[in-house]
Structure formats: structure tokens, C-alpha cells
Design a protein around this motif. Structure first.
Motif, short mmCIF file in Angstrom:
data_model
loop_
_atom_site.label_atom_id
_atom_site.label_comp_id
_atom_site.label_asym_id
_atom_site.label_seq_id
_atom_site.Cartn_x
_atom_site.Cartn_y
_atom_site.Cartn_z
N ILE A 227 10.19 2.60 13.37
CA ILE A 227 10.38 1.97 12.06
C ILE A 227 10.16 0.47 12.25
O ILE A 227 10.78 -0.14 13.13
N ILE A 228 9.27 -0.11 11.46
CA ILE A 228 8.96 -1.54 11.61
C ILE A 228 9.32 -2.28 10.33
O ILE A 228 8.80 -1.97 9.25
N GLY A 229 10.20 -3.27 10.46
CA GLY A 229 10.59 -4.10 9.32
C GLY A 229 10.44 -5.56 9.67
O GLY A 229 9.80 -5.95 10.64
N GLY A 230 11.06 -6.41 8.84
CA GLY A 230 10.99 -7.85 9.05
C GLY A 230 10.00 -8.51 8.12
O GLY A 230 9.16 -7.86 7.49
N GLY A 231 10.11 -9.83 8.02
CA GLY A 231 9.31 -10.58 7.06
C GLY A 231 7.82 -10.45 7.23
O GLY A 231 7.08 -10.37 6.24
N VAL A 232 7.33 -10.41 8.48
CA VAL A 232 5.89 -10.29 8.70
C VAL A 232 5.37 -8.97 8.14
O VAL A 232 4.26 -8.90 7.58
N MET A 233 6.19 -7.92 8.22
CA MET A 233 5.75 -6.61 7.77
C MET A 233 5.80 -6.46 6.25
O MET A 233 5.48 -5.40 5.72
N LYS A 234 6.17 -7.52 5.53
CA LYS A 234 5.98 -7.51 4.08
C LYS A 234 4.49 -7.50 3.74
O LYS A 234 4.10 -7.17 2.62
N GLN A 235 3.68 -7.86 4.72
CA GLN A 235 2.22 -7.72 4.60
C GLN A 235 1.89 -6.24 4.84
O GLN A 235 1.59 -5.82 5.94
N SER A 236 1.97 -5.45 3.78
CA SER A 236 1.93 -4.00 3.93
C SER A 236 0.59 -3.49 4.48
O SER A 236 0.53 -2.37 5.01
N HIS A 237 -0.46 -4.30 4.36
CA HIS A 237 -1.75 -3.87 4.91
C HIS A 237 -1.71 -3.75 6.44
O HIS A 237 -2.61 -3.16 7.04
N LEU A 238 -0.66 -4.30 7.07
CA LEU A 238 -0.56 -4.21 8.52
C LEU A 238 -0.28 -2.79 9.00
O LEU A 238 -0.71 -2.40 10.09
N TYR A 239 0.44 -1.99 8.21
CA TYR A 239 0.81 -0.65 8.68
C TYR A 239 -0.40 0.22 9.02
O TYR A 239 -0.46 0.76 10.14
N PRO A 240 -1.39 0.37 8.13
CA PRO A 240 -2.55 1.18 8.53
C PRO A 240 -3.34 0.56 9.67
O PRO A 240 -3.91 1.29 10.51
N MET A 241 -3.39 -0.76 9.75
CA MET A 241 -4.09 -1.41 10.86
C MET A 241 -3.39 -1.11 12.18
O MET A 241 -4.05 -0.81 13.19
N ILE A 242 -2.07 -1.16 12.18
CA ILE A 242 -1.31 -0.88 13.40
C ILE A 242 -1.48 0.58 13.81
O ILE A 242 -1.69 0.89 14.99
N ARG A 243 -1.40 1.49 12.84
CA ARG A 243 -1.54 2.92 13.17
C ARG A 243 -2.92 3.19 13.79
O ARG A 243 -3.03 3.93 14.78
N LYS A 244 -3.95 2.61 13.20
CA LYS A 244 -5.30 2.84 13.71
C LYS A 244 -5.45 2.31 15.12
O LYS A 244 -6.02 2.97 16.00
N GLU A 245 -4.92 1.11 15.37
CA GLU A 245 -5.04 0.51 16.70
C GLU A 245 -4.15 1.25 17.71
O GLU A 245 -4.53 1.43 18.87
N PHE A 246 -3.00 1.70 17.26
CA PHE A 246 -2.11 2.51 18.11
C PHE A 246 -2.83 3.77 18.58
O PHE A 246 -2.81 4.11 19.77
N GLN A 247 -3.48 4.45 17.65
CA GLN A 247 -4.20 5.67 17.98
C GLN A 247 -5.33 5.40 18.98
O GLN A 247 -5.55 6.16 19.92
N ARG A 248 -6.01 4.27 18.78
CA ARG A 248 -7.12 3.92 19.67
C ARG A 248 -6.60 3.66 21.09
O ARG A 248 -7.16 4.16 22.07
N ILE A 249 -5.53 2.89 21.20
CA ILE A 249 -5.00 2.53 22.51
C ILE A 249 -4.39 3.75 23.20
O ILE A 249 -4.58 3.96 24.39
N LEU A 250 -3.64 4.56 22.47
CA LEU A 250 -3.02 5.75 23.06
C LEU A 250 -4.06 6.75 23.53
O LEU A 250 -3.87 7.47 24.52
#
Length: 287
Positions: A227-250
Motif C-alpha cells: 500500500i503506497i500513500g503520502g503526498g507524492v502519491m497524490k499524483q495518481s498517474h504514478l500508480y500505473p507507472m510504478i506497476r509497469k516498472e515493477f513488473q519489468r524489474i521483477l
């Protein structure tokens, strides 16, 4: 039963009184100053209510070893007025009720685990990405603590080849916090994160470093949810970007069926810290 809860942050103390159903009965926000002035105002608020116990999720580092002589003491914080301040003992003395203390992110993780985005799993990591970066881990309703509390925001991550940004962490420079916290993003871009366009390349670097950290947490802790929260994550476009990069790295090393469920926003509308702190207080009363 009435429970007191404090989300004790570096810029503000959120003080709440809740009943056994987590319904807020009263609430105030106090600007964080020195410990004597801040706690005096907090104590004045709680003395208006017959609370049975108090839970605190505080900025750290903080001694969480309940066998230690300095249990509940804030340790080597950059907030120099609070360094070596016996937070738990002082609140217990001022209010005369049992006091439970944990880190702010551990409390937030407990709140989300019990009542928010982690309530349907047996283990969860909660990360806040804001002025700083911190994380907590709960498994089977127990907050993880070891030699000290986890400092997952200060792990080192591999630098992107073309990234020369030196980082902003006072202790480690380019650790995770030094690269993706709000101050780091603002220093990189020269403007506040809230004013950066969604297609600015700074977000790709933020997503990459956060995703890299999530892969590390996944491989070490194997949580059932992140679960990721905090002020930076109010930029909701980050969630799909993080998931995509997570999948690539994993790189399919571990199969995760539903990334949207695995890497998710919090569900408690920024109250996870207070609700988790109330949970700490309830635990010491046995309720």
C-alpha cells in the motif's frame, strides 16, 4: 471507551479522540514545535476527554524495545529539539493513562491492515512517500520490529544510467528517500511536485526508483499487499507507472496475478495513521 490517538509528524500533530468503533469524537491539529510546547497543547486537548489510553505514531528514529530503559524515546532525529526526548514517558506523566508508541508508518500500516486496503490479507507493507519516505510491515496483525524499527525509506537503489542527481537525504544522499521524496522531486524539477506536468520525465525516474524498492521489499518480505500513500502519491498517474516498472524489474521471477490489487493506494482517506495509533492504544488495554 474513549481512546486517544496522535499522529505525530514533523510538521503537525493530529490529535483525535475515538470510540471503540473508530468514530472520531473530537480532533485538533497542532503545529509541531519544540517538545514542551507541542505536548503541552496536545495534553490540554486530551484532558477535555476521559480517555482510557493513548496511542502515538511518531516520527523517528524512536526506541521501540519495550525492555529498554529508553523505550518510547525519540533518538537521532534531525529535529534537534526532539533528540533523546522521552516521548512516551512524558505523555504518560502528563495524562496519567497507558501510552503505546510506534513509528508513524508502523501505525499507518496497522490502520490500513485492520480497516483499510490490507484488511483482506494476512500481511501488508505500507509505504508513505512524502516529505520523507518510510514503510512499515504487518503480518498476522503484528507490527514488525527487530533490532530497531524498519527504515525501508533509506535503502540504496541502483541509479539510472543517465541520472546525476545527488539526492537530498541528510544521511545517505541518494538513498530511496533522497531520490523520490517531495523535497527531492522539487529540487530535481525546480518546482513543486504538484505543479509538474504528468508527462514530465521526472515521474519516470520516481516510478523507477519506487518500483525498484518494491521489488526488494517483495523479495525480502513477501507481503500479500503493498500500500503506497503520502503526498507524492497524490499524483495518481504514478500508480500505473510504478506497476509497469515493477513488473519489468521483477521479470516474472515471482508470479503476481493482479498487480492493481498488489500495489494499491490506501483506503482510509489519510486517517490511517490516527486509526492505527488508536489500534495501538486498544491493544495495550486488551480491548
Amino acid at each position: 471507551m474513549l481512546i486517544g490517538a496522535i499522529e505525530a509528524g514533523g510538521t503537525k500533530f493530529v490529535c483525535s479522540v475515538l470510540d471503540e468503533f473508530n468514530e472520531t469524537k473530537d480532533r485538533c491539529v497542532i503545529r509541531t514545535r519544540g517538545p514542551e510546547e507541542t505536548l503541552a497543547e496536545a495534553a490540554d486537548f486530551f484532558r477535555k476527554h476521559p480517555i482510557d489510553a493513548l496511542g502515538v505514531g511518531a516520527f523517528g528514529p524512536i526506541d521501540l524495545n519495550d525492555r529498554s530503559e529508553t523505550y518510547g524515546t525519540i533518538k537521532n532525529t534531525p529535529k534537534t529539539a526532539w533528540k533523546d526526548f522521552p516521548l512516551r514517558d512524558e505523555l504518560k506523566r502528563m495524562l496519567g493513562v497507558p501510552v503505546a508508541v510506534d513509528t508513524d508508518v508502523n501505525a499507518a500500516c496497522l490502520g490500513e491492515f485492520r480497516f483499510g486496503a490490507g484488511r483482506d490479507v494476512d500481511s501488508a507493507v505500507y509505504i508513505t512517500v512524502g516529505t520523507g519516505v518510510g514503510a512499515g510491515f504487518v503480518k498476522e496483525d503484528q507490527v514488525f520490529k527487530g533490532l530497531t524499527h524498519p527504515e525501508m525509506g533509506h535503502i540504496k537503489v541502483s541509479r539510472m544510467v543517465d541520472d546525476s542527481f545527488e539526492g537530498v537525504c541528510l544521511y545517505h544522499g541518494d538513498c530511496l528517500e533522497g531520490l523520490v521524496s517531495g523535497p527531492a522531486i522539487e529540487k530535481r524539477a525546480g518546482i513543486s511536485g504538484a505543479d509538474i506536468s504528468v508527462d514530465d520525465p521526472v515521474w519516470a525516474s520516481v516510478a523507477h526508483y519506487i518500483a525498484q524498492a518494491l521489488v526488494n521489499y517483495t523479495l525480502v518480505l513477501c507481503p500479500e499487499r503493498i500500500i503506497i500513500g503520502g503526498g507524492v502519491m497524490k499524483q495518481s498517474h504514478l500508480y500505473p507507472m510504478i506497476r509497469k516498472e515493477f513488473q519489468r524489474i521483477l521479470n516474472d521471477y515471482i508470479t503476481i496475478e493482479d498487480l492493481e490489487s498488489y500495489i494499491t493506494p490506501p483506503k482510509l482517506d489519510d486517517d490511517q495513521g490516527v486509526i492505527g495509533a488508536a489500534g495501538l492504544a486498544k491493544d495495550i488495554t486488551g480491548s
